[in-house]
Design a protein around this motif. Structure first.
Motif, PDB file in Angstrom:
ATOM      1  N   TRP A 201       0.853  -1.215   0.000  1.00 16.37           N
ATOM      2  CA  TRP A 201       0.000   0.000   0.000  1.00 16.37           C
ATOM      3  C   TRP A 201       0.882   1.256   0.000  1.00 16.37           C
ATOM      4  O   TRP A 201       0.636   2.214  -0.739  1.00 16.37           O
ATOM      5  CB  TRP A 201      -0.925  -0.037   1.224  1.00 16.37           C
ATOM      6  CG  TRP A 201      -1.899   1.119   1.276  1.00 16.37           C
ATOM      7  CD1 TRP A 201      -1.667   2.362   1.777  1.00 16.37           C
ATOM      8  CD2 TRP A 201      -3.239   1.129   0.772  1.00 16.37           C
ATOM      9  NE1 TRP A 201      -2.787   3.147   1.636  1.00 16.37           N
ATOM     10  CE2 TRP A 201      -3.777   2.425   1.023  1.00 16.37           C
ATOM     11  CE3 TRP A 201      -4.042   0.190   0.159  1.00 16.37           C
ATOM     12  CZ2 TRP A 201      -5.075   2.777   0.672  1.00 16.37           C
ATOM     13  CZ3 TRP A 201      -5.346   0.539  -0.180  1.00 16.37           C
ATOM     14  CH2 TRP A 201      -5.856   1.825   0.061  1.00 16.37           C
TER      15      TRP A 201
ATOM     16  N   ILE B 124       2.834   1.827  -3.430  1.00 18.30           N
ATOM     17  CA  ILE B 124       2.099   2.333  -4.613  1.00 18.30           C
ATOM     18  C   ILE B 124       1.942   3.847  -4.453  1.00 18.30           C
ATOM     19  O   ILE B 124       1.456   4.331  -3.426  1.00 18.30           O
ATOM     20  CB  ILE B 124       0.716   1.656  -4.725  1.00 18.30           C
ATOM     21  CG1 ILE B 124       0.885   0.153  -4.974  1.00 18.30           C
ATOM     22  CG2 ILE B 124      -0.104   2.280  -5.863  1.00 18.30           C
ATOM     23  CD1 ILE B 124      -0.401  -0.651  -4.893  1.00 18.30           C
TER      24      ILE B 124
ATOM     25  N   ASN C 205       0.675   7.742  -4.429  1.00 17.37           N
ATOM     26  CA  ASN C 205      -0.661   8.289  -4.131  1.00 17.37           C
ATOM     27  C   ASN C 205      -1.452   8.611  -5.390  1.00 17.37           C
ATOM     28  O   ASN C 205      -2.684   8.501  -5.423  1.00 17.37           O
ATOM     29  CB  ASN C 205      -0.543   9.560  -3.278  1.00 17.37           C
ATOM     30  CG  ASN C 205      -0.094   9.230  -1.866  1.00 17.37           C
ATOM     31  OD1 ASN C 205      -0.301   8.112  -1.403  1.00 17.37           O
ATOM     32  ND2 ASN C 205       0.546  10.178  -1.194  1.00 17.37           N
TER      33      ASN C 205
ATOM     34  N   ASN D 160      -1.732   6.965  -7.913  1.00 18.67           N
ATOM     35  CA  ASN D 160      -2.348   5.740  -8.450  1.00 18.67           C
ATOM     36  C   ASN D 160      -3.584   5.333  -7.663  1.00 18.67           C
ATOM     37  O   ASN D 160      -4.170   4.279  -7.909  1.00 18.67           O
ATOM     38  CB  ASN D 160      -1.351   4.576  -8.434  1.00 18.67           C
ATOM     39  CG  ASN D 160      -0.390   4.653  -9.609  1.00 18.67           C
ATOM     40  OD1 ASN D 160      -0.198   5.715 -10.179  1.00 18.67           O
ATOM     41  ND2 ASN D 160       0.215   3.528  -9.970  1.00 18.67           N
ATOM     42  N   GLU D 161      -3.996   6.171  -6.700  1.00 16.97           N
ATOM     43  CA  GLU D 161      -5.177   5.841  -5.891  1.00 16.97           C
ATOM     44  C   GLU D 161      -6.424   6.462  -6.532  1.00 16.97           C
ATOM     45  O   GLU D 161      -6.415   7.637  -6.911  1.00 16.97           O
ATOM     46  CB  GLU D 161      -5.018   6.350  -4.458  1.00 16.97           C
ATOM     47  CG  GLU D 161      -6.216   5.986  -3.573  1.00 16.97           C
ATOM     48  CD  GLU D 161      -5.975   6.324  -2.094  1.00 16.97           C
ATOM     49  OE1 GLU D 161      -4.793   6.408  -1.694  1.00 16.97           O
ATOM     50  OE2 GLU D 161      -6.970   6.515  -1.375  1.00 16.97           O
ATOM     51  N   SER D 162      -7.479   5.667  -6.665  1.00 16.88           N
ATOM     52  CA  SER D 162      -8.754   6.162  -7.218  1.00 16.88           C
ATOM     53  C   SER D 162      -9.835   5.988  -6.167  1.00 16.88           C
ATOM     54  O   SER D 162      -9.920   4.935  -5.524  1.00 16.88           O
ATOM     55  CB  SER D 162      -9.149   5.360  -8.464  1.00 16.88           C
ATOM     56  OG  SER D 162      -8.106   5.384  -9.408  1.00 16.88           O
TER      57      SER D 162
ATOM     58  N   SER E   6     -11.704   3.061  -1.952  1.00 10.83           N
ATOM     59  CA  SER E   6     -10.426   3.585  -2.455  1.00 10.83           C
ATOM     60  C   SER E   6      -9.629   2.407  -3.016  1.00 10.83           C
ATOM     61  O   SER E   6      -9.462   1.395  -2.333  1.00 10.83           O
ATOM     62  CB  SER E   6      -9.628   4.252  -1.332  1.00 10.83           C
ATOM     63  OG  SER E   6     -10.399   5.286  -0.758  1.00 10.83           O
TER      64      SER E   6
ATOM     65  N   ARG F 134      -6.022   1.071  -4.926  1.00 14.20           N
ATOM     66  CA  ARG F 134      -4.632   1.356  -5.299  1.00 14.20           C
ATOM     67  C   ARG F 134      -4.090   0.206  -6.136  1.00 14.20           C
ATOM     68  O   ARG F 134      -4.264  -0.962  -5.778  1.00 14.20           O
ATOM     69  CB  ARG F 134      -3.755   1.521  -4.053  1.00 14.20           C
ATOM     70  CG  ARG F 134      -3.921   2.855  -3.377  1.00 14.20           C
ATOM     71  CD  ARG F 134      -2.768   3.135  -2.450  1.00 14.20           C
ATOM     72  NE  ARG F 134      -2.909   4.433  -1.818  1.00 14.20           N
ATOM     73  CZ  ARG F 134      -1.914   5.111  -1.260  1.00 14.20           C
ATOM     74  NH1 ARG F 134      -0.695   4.603  -1.260  1.00 14.20           N
ATOM     75  NH2 ARG F 134      -2.122   6.282  -0.700  1.00 14.20           N
ATOM     76  N   CYS F 135      -3.422   0.569  -7.215  1.00 11.96           N
ATOM     77  CA  CYS F 135      -2.916  -0.462  -8.117  1.00 11.96           C
ATOM     78  C   CYS F 135      -1.781   0.118  -8.941  1.00 11.96           C
ATOM     79  O   CYS F 135      -1.792   1.307  -9.287  1.00 11.96           O
ATOM     80  CB  CYS F 135      -4.056  -0.920  -9.034  1.00 11.96           C
ATOM     81  SG  CYS F 135      -3.557  -2.202 -10.177  1.00 11.96           S
ATOM     82  N   LYS F 136      -0.781  -0.711  -9.275  1.00  9.94           N
ATOM     83  CA  LYS F 136       0.332  -0.229 -10.104  1.00  9.94           C
ATOM     84  C   LYS F 136      -0.096  -0.049 -11.560  1.00  9.94           C
ATOM     85  O   LYS F 136       0.608   0.581 -12.335  1.00  9.94           O
ATOM     86  CB  LYS F 136       1.517  -1.202 -10.003  1.00  9.94           C
ATOM     87  CG  LYS F 136       2.164  -1.132  -8.617  1.00  9.94           C
ATOM     88  CD  LYS F 136       3.473  -1.877  -8.539  1.00  9.94           C
ATOM     89  CE  LYS F 136       4.110  -1.643  -7.164  1.00  9.94           C
ATOM     90  NZ  LYS F 136       5.340  -2.416  -6.961  1.00  9.94           N
TER      91      LYS F 136
ATOM     92  N   PRO G  68      -3.225   1.625 -12.783  1.00  8.26           N
ATOM     93  CA  PRO G  68      -4.459   2.309 -12.332  1.00  8.26           C
ATOM     94  C   PRO G  68      -5.617   2.223 -13.338  1.00  8.26           C
ATOM     95  O   PRO G  68      -6.761   2.435 -12.974  1.00  8.26           O
ATOM     96  CB  PRO G  68      -4.019   3.768 -12.130  1.00  8.26           C
ATOM     97  CG  PRO G  68      -2.743   3.919 -12.888  1.00  8.26           C
ATOM     98  CD  PRO G  68      -2.103   2.579 -12.913  1.00  8.26           C
TER      99      PRO G  68
ATOM    100  N   SER H 233      -8.703   0.227 -12.314  1.00 10.33           N
ATOM    101  CA  SER H 233      -9.495   0.612 -11.131  1.00 10.33           C
ATOM    102  C   SER H 233     -10.977   0.786 -11.439  1.00 10.33           C
ATOM    103  O   SER H 233     -11.840   0.342 -10.681  1.00 10.33           O
ATOM    104  CB  SER H 233      -8.932   1.908 -10.529  1.00 10.33           C
ATOM    105  OG  SER H 233      -7.620   1.692 -10.094  1.00 10.33           O
TER     106      SER H 233
END
Length: 970
Positions: free
Chosen positions: A874, A877, A879, A881-883, A948, A950-952, A954, A957
């Motif tokens: 977490w 990854i 920030n 890349n966070e949706s 929320s 998170r993924c490498k 994105p 998502s």
């Protein structure tokens, strides 16, 4: 322009003593100046004359927009004729002078409160015709008052105005609540107001197909049927068209509506009659055939349809096109009315041809004698096109009514004896079809046909004769000489004749090899070496190779037994026919095409279907757009030209269930076998896969059909929530739950696939991704040899084996098919990411469609992270890349949500509760090795969640969130 003309004609009744032609003849130099002076005159008569001159100039195309303020000043009058003229001017110039048009708003408002209902209605009608955005908001209040006016004439005019205003500014109409007022008008005491309200709502509903504006229920239907008897003919048409969109609850309600609509069949207006026929044809579907009323209704439908045929030719033609559809659906309605379709000497050709078509459809053993006598008479007419059709019709009768075949052949031979060139040629074409339908029965006539060989000059007739000679070569002594005579001018023949000649000579060679060796070599040489036509050349090479390598196989292929031809080859495909029956009385029923084929523009065209019959056990589909199936828009069928680079190169070979997967390199895929042999023949040499770069999960490499190697730990033992845990895990996590599978949706409509309809969904069962489909045959022939292939896609989805359709699919039969999938196919990023383009092949053709799979079916069973790994990942990854997503109306507590998500391999790692807010930390892993981490926030008592992700990568998502929404809301 039409509206101006109508208004001018209307104004004549107010009677000026001189004729109006003088207004069109003034050509003075200072005309505009003079008109300006006259418009500002104190004398009412002079003012009226001036406005008439202005309208006359406007009608012939002169620009009189400079007089806008002066004409608007004339609005302040009690004279109805003058007011009409000024409003006419306003409608025309308001668009080019929007700022000036605002000056007229006060007058509109004032006129909407005038004591004279004609003026109030005139004001509201004009308001609807002024298509200027700036003005529309000022007109809402006057329109609202007019919708509730005490006079029905004003209310009915205001109802239509709402539809016009909706066309200009839909949002404004919805915000102002006019649609609700319009719905209330359906309960109005005046039938014309009801009819106009229905017309307006139908018009609005057409541009918004998914809106449930016309909420038809038994109470509303009763009001409409009551109004039906008292409103004008056009009002009746609006109401009947609206009734046709209603699906009754049961056969009793259906019968009740039919009884109340039946009196409209005797109306003088043909449009009302056809609209009534449309309603009755639709509702009859729900009546049991053993019901007495069903038989009565059939008898009542015939006389009005017959009466339509006594109208003028243009109306007759429209009626005949509609009757053509009706007799295809229910021939019993007109089976005793054959004589009305007999052609009259003075009928136009388009009416004659249409009558001829219907005669064939109604032909039966009972009436075939009089039909044949009539057709033989037509074959001696002077109109060449009509004679050709009549001769073809005799052939169709022979094919349709077996008992009449001998009589038909005899009639055709009589016509051949007339030696009229075009009659002889048509007769030979249809006799070829009769030979196909009744083999070894009428071949004795071949000698007569051969006598007319020299007179044939049309490609179709020559090709038919060549086919007959080749097919029955063993019965014709000089078959080789006859075919050789055609071969002399081989290069001058049309392609159709060349292809037929090539096949006929090869047939002759296989039957008489010793005598015709030279002839076959000659034709193969002409076809392959001297021809530029690729079809001819390819066929020539195929025959050459067959004959040179395996003559036995050549015999089996070329002399194979032909399937019998069907009796009705020109029937409209059943799905299309159902839709056209729902459009009786419209252009669709004249063109015999669905509205979507010829209506352009932004309006959505709904595909209509007949309700299921109550006697057949089918459930009647609810028209409620709120239902789960109705809200899902069917996926668009991909036109083949959009996929030239991909789908046209698909090799439709079923992937081997045991062999290695196909290579995913840039190598060109195999081309499709257009000659339609078995799909197995398309198998090429299978190469070793290029491993490693597809990122497939280890569980998949063990074999396509193999279940996953390990069961997730959460299914073996629940996780305890010890105090020494980093987070406090709540109960319920780790319970085995059912996997969510979306409901099936329509992927391929029958109209786009020659009768093949495919509905389907995707699921993941025991670790294997599956495509679950229902294949329905809505065509008139049996479907076999099914195969499927996918285009390259984002996650390398590919069939893990052939499509297992073990038995032929008969007409109107449905079968369920489950296709296991793997994720080791070629990869290409799609838009949207979860889009899948599919090609399906059967014995009829290759069809293409696209669908979207839920990404949750790609979540693997070993997607549960260790807690420490979760925390580290977490943080790792970035920030950006966070949706974040909002999930609304989810009435589950956090434990129930966690349990439900686990069924789709979304695993809860930990749970924390802070100030009444539950936070679930979750992980999932895709088949290509991509990990997705999630935080789900749920407040007790609040149905809205925050998710929320998170993924490498994105871009996944959005699809992952859609899966959350689908799983938690179903």
């Amino acid at each position: 322009m039409q509206e101006w003309a109508n208004q001018l004609c209307e104004n004549r009744q107010f009677g000026s003593k001189m004729t109006d032609s003088k207004y069109f003849t003034t050509t003075k130099k200072g005309e505009i100046y003079e008109l300006k002076a006259e418009l500002n005159s104190d004398k009412k008569e002079k003012k009226k004359e001036a406005v008439k001159k202005v309208i006359a100039s406007m009608t012939v195309g002169k620009d009189v927009s400079a007089l806008f303020p002066d004409v608007v000043n004339c609005m302040q009058t009690d004279n109805l004729e003058l007011k009409k003229l000024v409003y006419l001017y306003l409608m025309n110039y308001a668009k080019s002078q929007p700022d000036m048009a605002i000056m007229a708003v006060n007058t509109f408002v004032k006129d909407c409160e005038d004591p004279n209902p004609l003026i109030r209605a005139l004001a509201v009608r004009t308001m609807g015709c002024i298509r200027v955005d700036k003005i529309t908001e000022y007109l809402c209040e006057p329109l609202r008052k007019c919708l509730k006016d005490e006079d029905p004439y004003v209310r009915k005019t205001a109802a239509v105005c709402v539809a016009k205003l909706h066309d200009i500014n839909a949002q404004l109409v919805e915000d102002q609540g006019f649609l609700d007022t319009l719905k209330d008008l359906i309960s109005d005491s005046n039938p014309m107001v009801v009819a106009n309200a229905v017309a307006a709502l139908s018009e609005i509903a057409e541009s918004h197909p998914n809106s449930n504006l016309l909420d038809l229920n038994p109470q509303t239907i009763n009001k409409l049927l009551t109004a039906l008897n008292e409103c004008t003919e056009w009002g009746q048409i609006f109401i009947l068209d609206c009734l046709a969109n209603y699906t009754p609850r049961d056969d009793r309600e259906s019968q009740s509506i039919c009884e109340r609509v039946t009196p409209r069949l005797s109306h003088a207006n043909s449009a009302v009659v056809l609209s009534a026929v449309k309603v009755l044809m639709k509702f009859m579907e729900m009546l049991p055939k053993d019901l007495d009323y069903y038989g009565t209704l059939l008898k009542k439908l015939a006389p009005p349809l017959v009466t339509l045929l006594s109208a003028e030719p243009e109306l007759q033609y429209v009626a005949l096109r509609n009757i053509n559809l009706i007799v295809q659906r229910r021939p019993e309605i007109l089976k005793h009315e054959m004589k009305v379709f007999f052609v009259k000497y003075n009928d136009p050709i388009y009416v004659k041809l249409e009558k001829l078509d219907i005669m064939i459809r109604l032909a039966s053993q009972a009436n075939i004698a009089q039909v044949l006598a009539e057709l033989k008479e037509y074959a001696t007419e002077v109109d060449v096109d009509f004679v050709r059709k009549a001769v073809r019709a005799i052939g169709r009768c022979a094919i349709k009514v077996e008992q009449s075949a001998e009589r038909c052949v005899s009639t055709l031979l009589d016509l051949i004896q007339t030696k009229v060139n075009y009659v002889v040629q048509e007769a030979i074409v249809v006799i070829k079809d009769i030979f196909r339908k009744y083999p070894n029965k009428y071949e004795s006539v071949i000698a007569t046909l051969c006598e007319n060989l020299d007179s044939l000059d049309e490609p179709e007739a020559r090709a038919a004769m060549i086919w007959i000679v080749g097919e029955y070569a063993e019965r014709i002594d000089n078959a080789d000489e006859l075919l050789e005579s055609f071969l002399e001018g081989f290069h001058d023949e049309s392609t159709q004749v060349q292809l037929q000649l090539l096949t006929a000579i090869v047939k002759l060679f296989l039957k008489k090899p010793t005598e015709t060796q030279e002839l076959v070599q000659q034709v193969l040489s002409l076809a392959t070496q001297d021809s530029d036509n690729p079809d001819l050349r390819d066929r020539g090479y195929i025959y050459w190779r067959l004959l040179s390598t395996d003559p036995v196989a050549a015999k089996e292929v070329v002399l194979a037994e032909k399937p019998l031809i069907s009796e009705e080859t020109d029937l409209i495909e059943p799905t299309l026919l159902e839709e056209l029956i729902c459009h009786i009385g419209t252009l669709a029923s004249v063109y015999h095409k669905p509205p979507s084929a010829f209506v352009e523009g932004s309006r959505g065209v709904q595909h209509k279907r007949l309700p299921g019959s109550s006697g057949s056990g089918e459930s009647v589909e609810s028209p409620d757009p709120g239902s789960a199936t109705a809200t899902e828009a069917p996926p668009a069928v991909i036109p083949s030209q959009d996929l030239l680079g991909d789908l046209l190169n698909l090799d439709l070979t079923p992937t081997s269930t045991t062999g290695p997967p196909p290579p995913s390199s840039g190598m060109q895929m195999g081309a499709m076998d257009l000659l339609g042999g078995g799909l197995d023949s398309l198998m090429g040499d299978e190469s070793e896969p290029i491993g490693g770069d597809l990122g497939g999960s280890p569980a998949m490499t063990a074999g396509f059909g193999a279940p996953p190697a390990a069961v997730p730990p959460s299914f073996t033992a629940p996780v305890s929530g010890g105090l020494d845990d980093l987070f406090d895990l709540g109960g319920g996590v780790g319970m085995p739950v059912s996997v969510y599978v979306p409901p099936k949706t329509l992927w391929l409509p029958a109209m786009k696939a020659k009768g093949l309809e495919i509905t389907g969904t995707f699921g993941r069962r025991a670790g294997v991704v599956q495509m679950e489909m229902t294949l329905t045959n809505k065509a008139m022939s049996v479907m076999t040899d099914f195969a499927v292939q996918f285009n390259r896609n984002s996650f390398g989805l590919a069939p893990a084996g052939p499509l297992q359709v073990l038995t032929p699919v008969s007409p109107n039969q449905s079968i369920e098919v489950v296709l296991p999938l793997n994720t080791v196919g070629p990869v290409m990023k799609m838009e949207p990411l979860n889009n899948l383009q599919v090609a399906v092949k059967n014995n009829i053709d290759v069809f293409y469609f696209s669908c979207q799979y839920p990404i949750s079916m790609l979540f693997v069973e070993d997607g549960k992270m260790e807690r420490q790994v979760f925390l580290a990942t977490w943080k790792d990854i970035p920030n950006e890349n966070e949706s974040k997503f909002q999930l609304n109306d989810c009435h589950l507590n956090s434990d129930a949500a966690s349990s439900k998500l686990q069924g789709s391999n979304i695993f809860t790692i930990a749970k924390r509760t802070v100030e009444g807010q539950d936070m679930l930390y979750q992980s999932m892993k895709l088949t290509n090795g991509i990990w997705v981490l999630a935080e789900l926030r749920a407040q007790t008592g609040n149905p809205n969640y925050t998710v929320s992700l998170r993924c490498k990568a994105p871009e996944v998502s959005q699809c992952v969130f859609q899966s959350y929404e689908a799983v938690l809301k179903n």
